[in-house]
Every structure is written in structure tokens, then in C-alpha cells.
Design a protein around this motif. Structure first.
Motif, PDB file in Angstrom:
ATOM      1  N   UNK A   1       0.840  -1.202   0.000  1.00  0.00           N
ATOM      2  CA  UNK A   1       0.000   0.000   0.000  1.00  0.00           C
ATOM      3  C   UNK A   1       0.879   1.257   0.000  1.00  0.00           C
ATOM      4  N   UNK A   2       1.959   1.215   0.779  1.00  0.00           N
ATOM      5  CA  UNK A   2       2.893   2.352   0.808  1.00  0.00           C
ATOM      6  C   UNK A   2       3.473   2.618  -0.577  1.00  0.00           C
TER       7      UNK A   2
ATOM      8  N   UNK B   1       7.017   7.697   1.235  1.00  0.00           N
ATOM      9  CA  UNK B   1       8.230   6.888   1.106  1.00  0.00           C
ATOM     10  C   UNK B   1       8.467   6.123   2.397  1.00  0.00           C
ATOM     11  N   UNK B   2       8.485   4.806   2.279  1.00  0.00           N
ATOM     12  CA  UNK B   2       8.666   3.957   3.461  1.00  0.00           C
ATOM     13  C   UNK B   2       9.970   4.293   4.175  1.00  0.00           C
ATOM     14  N   UNK B   3      10.957   4.727   3.423  1.00  0.00           N
ATOM     15  CA  UNK B   3      12.260   5.044   4.012  1.00  0.00           C
ATOM     16  C   UNK B   3      12.224   6.249   4.941  1.00  0.00           C
ATOM     17  N   UNK B   4      11.127   6.995   4.923  1.00  0.00           N
ATOM     18  CA  UNK B   4      11.015   8.153   5.810  1.00  0.00           C
ATOM     19  C   UNK B   4      10.374   7.800   7.144  1.00  0.00           C
TER      20      UNK B   4
ATOM     21  N   UNK C   1       2.100  -7.004   8.972  1.00  0.00           N
ATOM     22  CA  UNK C   1       2.911  -6.385   7.920  1.00  0.00           C
ATOM     23  C   UNK C   1       4.217  -5.784   8.398  1.00  0.00           C
ATOM     24  N   UNK C   2       4.430  -5.771   9.713  1.00  0.00           N
ATOM     25  CA  UNK C   2       5.589  -5.021  10.223  1.00  0.00           C
ATOM     26  C   UNK C   2       6.948  -5.663   9.907  1.00  0.00           C
ATOM     27  N   UNK C   3       7.118  -6.972  10.117  1.00  0.00           N
ATOM     28  CA  UNK C   3       8.446  -7.530   9.797  1.00  0.00           C
ATOM     29  C   UNK C   3       8.825  -7.304   8.328  1.00  0.00           C
ATOM     30  N   UNK C   4       7.890  -7.543   7.430  1.00  0.00           N
ATOM     31  CA  UNK C   4       8.171  -7.359   6.002  1.00  0.00           C
ATOM     32  C   UNK C   4       8.454  -5.912   5.649  1.00  0.00           C
ATOM     33  N   UNK C   5       7.713  -5.006   6.258  1.00  0.00           N
ATOM     34  CA  UNK C   5       7.941  -3.583   5.993  1.00  0.00           C
ATOM     35  C   UNK C   5       9.360  -3.190   6.387  1.00  0.00           C
TER      36      UNK C   5
END
Ligand SMILES: [Zn+2]
Ligand SMILES: [Zn+2]
Ligand SMILES: [Zn+2]
Ligand SMILES: [Zn+2]
Lengths: 370, 370
Positions: free
Chosen positions: B44-45, B51-54, B70-74
């Protein structure tokens, strides 16, 4: 018996909007066997023609997140939907995978208070120390099962390598013999060989009638391979009254790897109807692929050729390769180039190369009698 | 300072192709704070503008899978993408959530051999025994941290209820004070109150000039609220040279609940600019909703009214409610009916009701000086 295979995710490393993380379903007579379960597999299943509630067996090739992170959620959702659909029968789910998988599920389901309406068991494969670099091996401390088992967790087996056949026997029943074999990857990885049993040919009804045999239990015994003695003393051999046997199909699904380990896997996969092999990066990135424990199309082709497989299906593509349908002219990384590279390596071998895409469904036709 | 909120998943129980599982991002000056992280949040991000990196902070309201899987994969994907984009700075990620979260991450990241390029810490909230039925409480045995910590895991805090304020202080810095408060659900659940600090008004440059003060460090001290003594002996008070202060915004994000616990949460959320509350099922299903620890629009409205919130945002809808864009005439379960029910309960209260949908982005404008 109808058999087909549906790819739910063909991307490596992580799921993206264009390619799901690793997952595929082998369907036999409506039963679904799930191979790997990356994050998002349950959503991919909903988008497909398959029903998650029909999953009876799950096989996890290795514990990398892109093959595993979707499993707790999938089990929860199957349970929720079972609840709302009383038509659906409650399957026992057998889960096979490397040591550590039982603890993973126990902790993820337990801490999240996930209730399941069906029982499950995790059968763990004990890797050998040569399946990965040392840093990829899990300490006993990490896989020690702390905490109480989930109320639905049933005892599972620990399966070790059978050295004589160089493989792991997962189970065998009337229809199938399923084994696993060792692959080399960054962490221990396995391939699976699904061998359908040969089935007896059809009964020759003309011959049976001529012998004076009427339809009944004797037909079943002859079909099952038993000889039958008539009241006259005449012994009827199954070979007299049966058409030629229908050879069982063989489907081989390999986890991430840069090589298979030993000769056993090649013997086991010999003559496979379908061999599914990863091809994360193109031949031009071979060094990088091998460094990361992965394969190129050429490397996948070499395995297919060594096994004399009929069809080689490539999947687990780096997310840099967009699906063909989204490919634009001039795009640098073209997934059809991966197919070309495998075909080039296999020319004149007779092995057909197929490029998997998310939701590709591949029938696996019956073999003809030999 | 710009502030906005983006909903990445607005469905309850599990992700579907139409509604992601729970996740939303509060963005302040480019920093992303993630609230809940159901399966599929990383995809979804990728589909959003964010940006997931932020992401620098993650808040998990409770440990149900639809908020956590979804947290470990994120985290893995953020790390992979950091790797390939050297421009991206390596953030320390602070993760807040109920007791058990640290063990969950340690096991999921550890068993999967997930390497992270950034350090993280898990700060655990200690629930009280009245936040859920007894069967929803985790035994110490289940949250005992066995196995070695992840190489990137840094020590995290254990945060207990501050009884006098009936809340948990997560952190405070120059810009924000962030607290959590208790909710009642099937398992312990929390809400989060993000209070932006008031900011000093602009400097009145005319007045400063008249006093003979030139731009320089003294300006900064006055703006920071310090009095300044001129060489003449004249004392300049900040109030003389500053416009009116800009009140800080208040954003309250509640996890799954059938009620808030005690009066503390209402005091804490008083006057919120935005209150995000679940509304899993319509008013007509109130009994079922409460049985499952959930709320109806009417119940959400009552909380918003008790807090005198300016805006109530509803989310966490049962998957039976399709997004408005997919709604067909005559469909039985209409999500806009949920909005209507909340509006009806709030008529004449002045509280605005907003229906969240996946990818809805909601600006949170600066407040005007009082
Ligand atoms: Zn992989
Ligand atoms: Zn892998
Ligand atoms: Zn929920
Ligand atoms: Zn919940």
C-alpha cells in the motif's frame, strides 16, 4: 484426475503492486497445496479462482520473509471465512518446512491472540550444515520452542535426511509420494518432489464378460492389482483384464537456490513433467545472483536439463523485471529476456520454457500410458 | 509545519483486494509516523505518495494480526531499499506497542534471517488487567524474550501507566508530546495522542527595530521565550516582541475498541483537531460489534462528542462494506450509511465526520492563534 498449478506471486525479496511475493498452489482434484506464502498471499488468493479454504497442505521452502510472512495471516483468514461459511469443512492443515517454522507460527499466532477453528501440525525438516554459509544457520537457541503451543497445534514430525536416497520423505498416501531435497542458499532451502502414483489402466470389460465375471467387488480387487480365482479354479491375473497403467505425474518445485546439493535431487526430479525453478536475475548478473544465493536462467536451465524435465517454469524474478503486460518499449530489464536466456541454454534439448506471471494457471495433463 | 495523515488500509480483520488491513501514516515535515501495520502495508505504501524510508516511528495499537502482520516485512523492505538508494539516510526506528511486541519482532526477524541496515528499539506499554477479558491477556511465559536479540535491536523502554494522568508518556521532544491511553478490546488495545507543542508567534520586527535590536542570536532567545537585557539595562520581554503564539495541533488515533477506559483518555483527547476512531459495523449490529470488542458509528460519535473533537474520521470497516467507488446501487452494506449514522449522532455538535478510504490523504491545517 485434474491437476494444475497457479502462481500467486512471482517476485523476489518483497511483494510489490506488480508482483506478489513467492507463493504457488498445486491443485489436485480440488485440494489445494500451497508452496511458500510471502506477504500478501491471502489477497492474491482472493483475486484468483482458488479458495483458501481448500488448502490442506502448506510447504515452506525456506524461512526468508518473502516466502513466509504471509502464512500467519493466511491461516487466520481461512479460519475467519470458515466461520462465516458453514458449508466449508474444517481441514486439518499439515505444514512442512525447515526447523524453526514451528516456533515461528507458535509465536506469531500466540502473541496476536489468533484463534483458529482448525487444527494444524508443523513437520520440520532438519537441514544439514552444508545447505548455507555458516551465518545462515539457526542456532538451537533460536528455534527452541518456548511458550505454550497454540491450542490448535498438534504434534508434528521432525524429518531428517535419508542419506541413502539423499532426500526427506514428507508423506505418502494412496495417490502421492512427496519428498524434499536440499538446496544451497543464504539460509537452508529445500525443493519438493510431488510424485503421483501410477494408476491401473481401465478394466477390459469385453474380456471380463468373456470370463463370466460380472461387475462387483472382484472388479475392484483386480483393479487394485490382486489375482482372482474363479469357482472353476481358473486364476485371473490383473494383467489379463487391465489396459496399460497410467504413469503418475511428477512435479518438482524448488526453493531459492544457487545450486542443488548432491546427485539425489537430480535423480529424484528425473523426468519431471514440470520443474519450477527460480531465476532471480539475468545471466549478465550471474555473479551477483550467486553471491545472494540465487540463480540465473542459464543455471535454472542446467538443472532442468540434468533432470530431463519436460517443462521448466521460471519464477522469483527480481522486482526490477516488470510483468510483460506492464513492459514498455525500451525498458532496460525485460522479463522475456530471461525466457530467451533459458531457451538458448536449452536449445535442442526439448525442454519447454515457461515464464510464470502472477495468476498464471498451468494445467498438468495426464501422462499417456507407456 | 505541514502535517497530514494518509490512510493505507481501512479494513478490519484481514486485508482484501478492496481494503487494506489497518495502517495510516501521520506525516510532519516529511517524517513519517506509521500507526499500525497490517499485512500488505508495504505494498500500500508503494502505491501511495509516501516513502517507506522516511518512517522513523511506528506505533502499534494492539497485537491483532490485522494491525501487525505487515511489520516484519515492511522493516525488511525499507532496509533493502535503503541499500539500493545511497541517498537515503539510515533512520533509527522507534517502535511503540503493547508488551509482547519486542518478542514478536525478535522471533520473526531472527528466524527469517532478516538483515536490517538500521537500528531499532521496541518500547513496550504495560497493559492493565482491565483492558480486555482475561482470555485476551498474554501470560508472562508467552512474552518472555527467549533467544538472542536481533543484531540491530537496541534496548527499549518499558512504559507503565502514569496513574495520575491515566496515560502513558511515550516521548516528548521540542515539537511533540506523545502519549498513549487505554482502550477496551478483546486484547489490550491503546490509543495515541499526538500533541504538537505551541509555537511562538512571529517576531514583531518593527518593535525590535524601534528597540535598536538587530537580527542575531538575541532574536532566537526572545523567540525561545527568554527575556533579554539590553546594554541600557532595559529588559525586553518576549511578549513585547512576539505575535500571538500558534497553538499546537492535536491528533488522536485510537486502536480497536468497544470503549475507552476511564476519564483520562477523554481529557487527553479534549479538543482534538482530528480523532480517528474505528467503526467496524453499523449501528444495527451494535451487539455483535461490542461482542467482538468493536464500535459502531454511534459509539465513535459519542467519543468524539465527549472529547469535543473538531473532526471524527471513521475507519476499520468490516470487509462487508465495499469502498464507495465500488459500491453498486442496491448493495446491502453501504459504507456511506456508516457516515450518515455518525452524522446523525453528532447533529448540532459541530463535529465534522469523515469516512476514511484507502489512500485518503487528509491535511491537518495549522491552528489560528487564540
Ligand atoms: Zn526469495
Ligand atoms: Zn531466499
Ligand atoms: Zn482490527
Ligand atoms: Zn483488534
Amino acid at each position: 484426475m485434474a491437476m494444475d498449478m497457479t502462481f500467486l506471486g512471482t517476485g523476489s525479496a518483497y511483494p510489490s503492486p506488480h508482483r506478489g511475493a513467492s507463493a504457488l498452489v498445486l491443485r489436485t482434484d480440488g485440494d489445494c497445496w500451497l508452496f511458500d506464502c510471502g506477504e500478501g498471499t491471502q489477497t492474491q488468493l482472493m483475486k484468483s479462482q482458488l479458495r483458501a479454504g481448500r488448502i490442506t497442505k502448506v510447504f515452506i521452502s525456506h524461512l526468508h520473509g518473502d516466502h513466509l510472512f504471509g502464512l500467519p495471516g493466511l491461516l487466520c483468514t481461512v479460519s475467519l471465512n470458515t466461520n462465516s461459511d458453514p458449508q466449508q469443512k474444517l481441514n486439518f492443515v499439515d505444514i512442512y518446512g525447515p526447523r524453526g517454522l514451528r516456533h515461528f507460527l507458535r509465536v506469531t499466532l500466540g502473541l496476536t491472540g489468533s484463534q483458529l477453528l482448525f487444527p494444524y501440525a508443523v513437520h520440520e525438516l532438519e537441514p544439514t550444515s552444508d545447505q548455507s554459509p555458516e551465518e545462515g544457520q539457526l542456532s538451537k537457541e533460536m528455534t527452541a520452542e518456548s511458550g505454550p503451543p497454540h491450542p490448535q497445534e498438534q504434534p508434528g514430525k521432525t524429518i531428517t535426511l535419508d542419506v541413502s536416497s539423499d532426500s526427506y520423505l514428507l508423506f505418502e498416501d494412496k495417490k502421492f509420494v512427496v519428498k524434499a531435497f536440499r538446496l544451497f542458499h543464504r539460509i537452508p532451502s529445500f525443493g519438493f518432489c510431488i510424485q503421483e502414483r501410477d494408476r491401473p489402466g481401465r478394466l477390459k470389460t469385453e474380456v471380463l464378460k468373456a470370463l463370466g465375471l460380472k461387475p462387483g467387488p472382484l472388479y475392484g480387487r483386480l483393479k487394485a492389482g490382486e489375482s482372482v480365482t474363479l469357482q472353476s479354479g481358473r486364476v485371473v491375473l490383473p494383467s489379463e483384464v487391465l489396459e496399460e497403467a497410467i504413469p503418475g505425474r511428477k512435479v518438482c518445485i524448488l526453493g531459492d537456490c544457487s545450486s542443488v546439493l548432491g546427485e539425489g535431487p537430480l535423480r529424484l526430479c528425473s523426468g519431471a513433467d514440470v520443474l519450477v525453478h527460480e531465476a532471480t536475475l539475468g545471466n549478465e548478473h550471474r555473479e551477483k545472483a550467486v553471491d545472494h544465493g540465487h540463480s540465473t536462467p542459464e543455471m535454472a536451465a542446467a538443472v532442468a536439463q540434468a533432470c530431463c524435465a519436460q517443462r521448466l517454469v521460471l519464477h522469483h524474478f527480481s522486482q526490477r523485471y516488470k510483468p510483460s503486460s506492464l513492459q514498455k518499449e525500451g525498458d532496460e530489464d525485460n522479463v522475456s529476456e530471461l525466457q530467451r536466456q533459458a531457451e538458448e541454454a536449452l536449445q535442442d534439448s526439448g525442454v519447454e520454457v515457461i515464464l510464470a506471471e502472477d495468476f498464471l494457471s498451468l494445467p498438468i495433463p495426464l501422462r499417456r500410458p507407456r
